[in-house]
Structure formats: C-alpha cells, structure tokens
Design an enzyme around this catalytic site. Sequence first.
Site, mmCIF file in Angstrom:
data_model
loop_
_atom_site.group_PDB
_atom_site.id
_atom_site.type_symbol
_atom_site.label_atom_id
_atom_site.label_comp_id
_atom_site.label_asym_id
_atom_site.label_seq_id
_atom_site.Cartn_x
_atom_site.Cartn_y
_atom_site.Cartn_z
ATOM 1 N N GLY A 1 0.825 -1.215 0.000
ATOM 2 C CA GLY A 1 0.000 0.000 0.000
ATOM 3 C C GLY A 1 0.853 1.257 0.000
ATOM 4 N N SER B 1 -4.608 6.378 13.914
ATOM 5 C CA SER B 1 -4.975 7.595 13.178
ATOM 6 C C SER B 1 -5.452 8.664 14.155
ATOM 7 C CB SER B 1 -6.118 7.228 12.230
ATOM 8 O OG SER B 1 -6.728 8.375 11.709
ATOM 9 N N PHE C 1 0.225 -2.351 8.894
ATOM 10 C CA PHE C 1 -0.482 -1.342 8.092
ATOM 11 C C PHE C 1 -1.782 -1.865 7.494
ATOM 12 C CE2 PHE C 1 4.053 -0.188 7.446
ATOM 13 C CZ PHE C 1 4.021 1.142 7.827
ATOM 14 N N LYS D 1 -10.178 1.576 14.222
ATOM 15 C CA LYS D 1 -8.842 1.957 14.726
ATOM 16 C C LYS D 1 -8.850 2.011 16.250
ATOM 17 C CE LYS D 1 -6.656 2.211 10.949
ATOM 18 N NZ LYS D 1 -5.562 1.301 10.659
ATOM 19 N N ARG E 1 -18.267 19.222 4.266
ATOM 20 C CA ARG E 1 -18.435 17.779 4.114
ATOM 21 C C ARG E 1 -18.864 17.227 5.467
ATOM 22 N NH1 ARG E 1 -13.124 14.461 2.300
ATOM 23 N NH2 ARG E 1 -12.422 15.212 4.341
ATOM 24 N N TYR F 1 -14.843 3.431 10.233
ATOM 25 C CA TYR F 1 -13.392 3.309 10.019
ATOM 26 C C TYR F 1 -12.656 3.713 11.300
ATOM 27 C CZ TYR F 1 -8.665 4.731 8.915
ATOM 28 O OH TYR F 1 -7.306 4.908 8.973
HETATM 29 P P1 NAD Z 1 -3.426 1.538 1.634
HETATM 30 O O1 NAD Z 1 -4.820 1.155 1.341
HETATM 31 O O2 NAD Z 1 -2.615 2.120 0.540
HETATM 32 O O3 NAD Z 1 -2.620 0.300 2.263
HETATM 33 C C1 NAD Z 1 -3.242 -0.682 3.047
HETATM 34 C C2 NAD Z 1 -2.867 -2.028 2.469
HETATM 35 O O4 NAD Z 1 -3.469 -3.061 3.240
HETATM 36 C C3 NAD Z 1 -3.343 -2.212 1.027
HETATM 37 O O5 NAD Z 1 -2.245 -2.577 0.221
HETATM 38 C C4 NAD Z 1 -4.380 -3.339 1.119
HETATM 39 O O6 NAD Z 1 -4.393 -4.139 -0.046
HETATM 40 C C5 NAD Z 1 -3.910 -4.077 2.362
HETATM 41 N N1 NAD Z 1 -4.967 -4.824 3.051
HETATM 42 C C6 NAD Z 1 -6.190 -4.384 3.442
HETATM 43 N N2 NAD Z 1 -6.864 -5.349 4.085
HETATM 44 C C7 NAD Z 1 -6.040 -6.437 4.103
HETATM 45 C C8 NAD Z 1 -6.174 -7.755 4.604
HETATM 46 N N3 NAD Z 1 -7.293 -8.160 5.209
HETATM 47 N N4 NAD Z 1 -5.143 -8.606 4.462
HETATM 48 C C9 NAD Z 1 -4.003 -8.213 3.849
HETATM 49 N N5 NAD Z 1 -3.830 -6.991 3.329
HETATM 50 C C10 NAD Z 1 -4.836 -6.103 3.454
HETATM 51 O O7 NAD Z 1 -3.469 2.551 2.865
HETATM 52 P P2 NAD Z 1 -2.326 3.461 3.488
HETATM 53 O O8 NAD Z 1 -2.680 4.879 3.217
HETATM 54 O O9 NAD Z 1 -0.996 2.949 3.093
HETATM 55 O O10 NAD Z 1 -2.595 3.204 5.019
HETATM 56 C C11 NAD Z 1 -1.882 2.225 5.750
HETATM 57 C C12 NAD Z 1 -2.440 2.151 7.143
HETATM 58 O O11 NAD Z 1 -2.366 3.441 7.749
HETATM 59 C C13 NAD Z 1 -3.930 1.767 7.198
HETATM 60 O O12 NAD Z 1 -4.132 0.927 8.310
HETATM 61 C C14 NAD Z 1 -4.640 3.087 7.391
HETATM 62 O O13 NAD Z 1 -5.856 2.933 8.053
HETATM 63 C C15 NAD Z 1 -3.634 3.832 8.245
HETATM 64 N N6 NAD Z 1 -3.776 5.284 8.131
HETATM 65 C C16 NAD Z 1 -3.719 5.865 6.904
HETATM 66 C C17 NAD Z 1 -3.879 7.252 6.782
HETATM 67 C C18 NAD Z 1 -3.877 7.906 5.436
HETATM 68 O O14 NAD Z 1 -4.394 9.030 5.321
HETATM 69 N N7 NAD Z 1 -3.319 7.305 4.393
HETATM 70 C C19 NAD Z 1 -4.057 8.034 7.937
HETATM 71 C C20 NAD Z 1 -4.084 7.396 9.190
HETATM 72 C C21 NAD Z 1 -3.926 6.009 9.272
HETATM 73 C C1 WQD Z 2 -8.387 17.552 4.563
HETATM 74 C C2 WQD Z 2 -9.114 18.901 4.488
HETATM 75 C C3 WQD Z 2 -11.476 18.687 4.038
HETATM 76 C C4 WQD Z 2 -10.961 17.014 0.020
HETATM 77 C C5 WQD Z 2 -9.012 11.811 6.385
HETATM 78 C C6 WQD Z 2 -9.659 10.752 7.249
HETATM 79 C C7 WQD Z 2 -8.778 10.421 8.412
HETATM 80 C C8 WQD Z 2 -7.352 10.066 7.962
HETATM 81 C C9 WQD Z 2 -6.790 11.058 6.984
HETATM 82 C C10 WQD Z 2 -7.037 7.704 7.891
HETATM 83 C C11 WQD Z 2 -10.489 18.897 5.192
HETATM 84 C C12 WQD Z 2 -10.769 19.386 2.903
HETATM 85 C C13 WQD Z 2 -10.741 17.541 1.280
HETATM 86 C C14 WQD Z 2 -11.548 17.834 -0.967
HETATM 87 C C15 WQD Z 2 -11.622 19.640 0.618
HETATM 88 N N1 WQD Z 2 -7.296 8.797 7.304
HETATM 89 N N2 WQD Z 2 -11.067 18.832 1.555
HETATM 90 N N3 WQD Z 2 -11.859 19.124 -0.628
HETATM 91 O O1 WQD Z 2 -10.624 14.559 6.443
HETATM 92 O O2 WQD Z 2 -8.528 15.362 7.629
HETATM 93 O O3 WQD Z 2 -8.808 12.979 7.167
HETATM 94 O O4 WQD Z 2 -7.738 11.316 5.929
HETATM 95 O O5 WQD Z 2 -6.941 7.473 9.057
HETATM 96 O O6 WQD Z 2 -9.372 9.371 9.087
HETATM 97 O O7 WQD Z 2 -10.902 11.238 7.704
HETATM 98 O O8 WQD Z 2 -8.362 14.509 5.292
HETATM 99 O O9 WQD Z 2 -7.573 15.035 3.022
HETATM 100 O O10 WQD Z 2 -9.970 14.275 3.341
HETATM 101 O O11 WQD Z 2 -9.288 16.527 4.140
HETATM 102 O O12 WQD Z 2 -11.923 20.823 0.856
HETATM 103 O O13 WQD Z 2 -11.794 17.407 -2.096
HETATM 104 O O14 WQD Z 2 -9.388 19.187 3.114
HETATM 105 O O15 WQD Z 2 -12.729 19.258 4.273
HETATM 106 O O16 WQD Z 2 -10.645 20.164 5.752
HETATM 107 P P1 WQD Z 2 -9.192 14.418 6.674
HETATM 108 P P2 WQD Z 2 -8.793 15.014 3.865
#
Ligand code: NAD
Ligand code: WQD
Length: 331
Positions: free
Chosen positions: A13, A127, A83, A155, A291, A151
Amino acid sequence: MTQKIILITGGTGYIGSHAVVAFEQAGYQTVTIDNLSNSSLDAFDGVEKILGYRPIFRQGDIRDWDFLKGVFFEFAFDGVIHFAGLKAVGESCKKPILYHNNNVGGSIELFRIMEEYGVRHIVFSSSATVYHPDNQSPLTEDMRLGTTNPYGTTKLVIEKILEDLARDAQWSVISLRYFNPIGAHPSGYIGEIPSGIPNNLLPYIMDVAIGKRDKVLVFGDDYDTRDGTGVRDYIDVCDLVDAHISAYEYHDSGYTPINIGTGIWVSVLEMIELVQSAIDQTISYEITSRRSGDIAECYANVSLAKKLLWWTATRTIKDSIMNGWNFVSNR
Ligand code: NAD
Ligand code: WQD
C-alpha cells in the site's frame, strides 16, 4: 549480528511500500504480506527499482489463519509493522461490517498468531481520527477518544485490544496516530494511487493539476479558522515511515500511543496556494458546502514523539508536494 526479520502487513500500500524501503535501507530484512485489495504489485516494482533488489512478498489475507501460519512458520520474525486495513471513511459508513471484519477481525488473527509464535513486538498504524471531535487542537495523546465513523471505530477498537494485550509485560506495543500523510518517495517510483475519486485533499488537487478533474471543491469556508477553510497537519510519508523505525527501535514493554504529525497547521486554501506556487500552475477551485463529519481543525502536539522516539518531521510541505507531483506526473 544477525539481520532482524520484520513482518510488514499491507506493505504494497501507500505507506507500507515506503516503509519497506525505509526498513530495508535501515538494515532490516522485511517480509511483506498483502491481499492486494487496495494496491497492486506495481508498488513492489517501484520498491525494487529503489532498492536494486526485490524484498520478500507473500500474497494473502491477514484474516486467513492458514496463510498466517505458513508465513510465521517460514520466517522467525522479530516483530511486526501493521499497516493492513481498509481506510475509506465514506465506504466504512456504507459497509461497517466489512470494515470491522477486515480491520478488527484481521488484526485479531494477526495478534493471535503473534502470541502463538511468541512475537510480541508491534507498531500499529492508528490515526488522529481516534480523537473525539470536541477536542481542541493541538491534540495530545491523553485527550478524550471517540469516533464519528466505522473506520475510526475500527482503529479505536484495535488500539483497545492492543492496550489489553500489552498488560502482559512481554508485549511491546506502539500505536502511531498519524495525522494527514502526504507526498511520495523522492525517486518518483512509489507514491499514493487513490482508487477512483480521491477522498483526500492533496490527491484531489493533483488530479486537478494533471487535468483529470476541473476544479477542487473546497468543503466549506465558514469554519472558525484563519481563512474559514479546514485546517490539518500534513505529514510527509517519508518522515512518517522514519517514525516507524524509531518506534520499532524504542523497546519498552506496555502500550504507548504516539502522535505522528508536524504540529504545523495548513488550511485548504493555503494548500491550494502552496501547490500552485510549487508546480507553477493555476489550480481552479470552488467553495462548496461543508463535508459531513469534518471538523474545523486537527493538528498534533508532537512533544511525545520527540521525547520518546527522538523523532521529528524534517521534510517541508513543499518537499512533499514536489515529490507527490513528481510521482503523479511520472505516471
Ligand atoms: P493503503 O490502502 O494504501 O494500504 C493498506 C494495504 O493493506 C493495502 O495494500 C491493502 O491491499 C492491504 N490490506 C487491506 N486489508 C487487508 C487484509 N485483510 N489482508 C491483507 N492486506 C490487506 O493505505 P495506506 O494509506 O498505506 O494506510 C496504511 C495504514 O495506515 C492503514 O491501516 C490506514 O488505516 C492507516 N492510516 C492511513 C492514513 C492515510 O491518510 N493514508 C491516515 C491514518 C492512518
Ligand atoms: C483535509 C481537508 C477537508 C478534500 C481523512 C480521514 C482520516 C485520515 C486522513 C485515515 C479537510 C478538505 C478535502 C476535498 C476539501 N485517514 N477537503 N476538498 O478529512 O482530515 O482525514 O484522511 O486514518 O481518518 O478522515 O483529510 O484530506 O480528506 O481533508 O476541501 O476534495 O481538506 O474538508 O478540511 P481528513 P482530507
């Protein structure tokens, strides 16, 4: 000294692929598992280009006990970076069972096999979404927890399970609470590939920059913030994975949640402006309504990461934008 082998779940990912590169470059041997439900092996091709070799990969699902058993039988893991999970907030509201089954159910199977094989060292991807929306930023780790979507609840539940597990002092558990990860590896070989319409701000802006979409929809300009638009703490993905290495190497028994952000807040309009000046291109946008579920401000107090992990973000937001742009325009 023998090389430590670590399991990276979700390693194909967005964040996981950067972590595989960083851990390999830090001298670890990584074993990646992923079911490819939200990624493809293209990411591993990119990892191979950066490293000059292909790290170990096994395709499978963390909910599949026999698969996990096979992997744990094959490799003597020192610990796990977890992850794997589904991450789309909107989808989680439509399919809560899928999210609980995949994220919570999968994590339970993973912790079960770890316990069975005596592997009790884990860094978990949590997160900032676990913080109650009524908290005032900057957020500190001791603030009230509470979620607004399935979601986020997955977490929080996983954090609680880990906290329970870590009452046994043999476990060493860190939950890293990420703020808003952005950017890509400077090589341009790996980065974020959103499926469908991007939910997150920077990938959406990038889609507008490459001409895939007409304009950015700014979700509300009537928040109580500097310019009325939402304020977030954007953390570079390479800084973020460096924090995982520091967290992994911080050996303490018990459970420790740690914020991983920059402590710097940026509004939506400021982000659009920063991208415009970084790539020297006009980004069209339109203000629309808020949103649902969004909060005005979300940024971190990062003192604990500095204190315990000796880690702090070093990349600038311009670095993240340029690396993200490099990746997107290469594709
Ligand atoms: P991503 O979707 O790119 O990566 C997650 C990976 O997990 C994917 O490759 C998916 O195929 C794999 N996966 C999902 N379910 C699975 C399962 N049951 N078995 C095996 N593989 C599985 O997401 P990311 O952005 O790289 O995020 C990684 C982690 O960080 C996630 O747990 C996500 O919730 C957390 N996170 C991400 C963000 C963000 O904004 N990207 C923010 C906070 C937390
Ligand atoms: C950022 C800002 C929007 C898109 C999300 C998940 C959170 C975490 C990270 C995993 C906000 C604004 C966004 C657009 C906009 N993921 N926006 N137009 O909402 O802080 O967090 O991703 O854990 O759980 O909720 O991130 O990038 O969506 O938004 O105006 O098309 O941009 O309103 O203020 P967010 P985001």
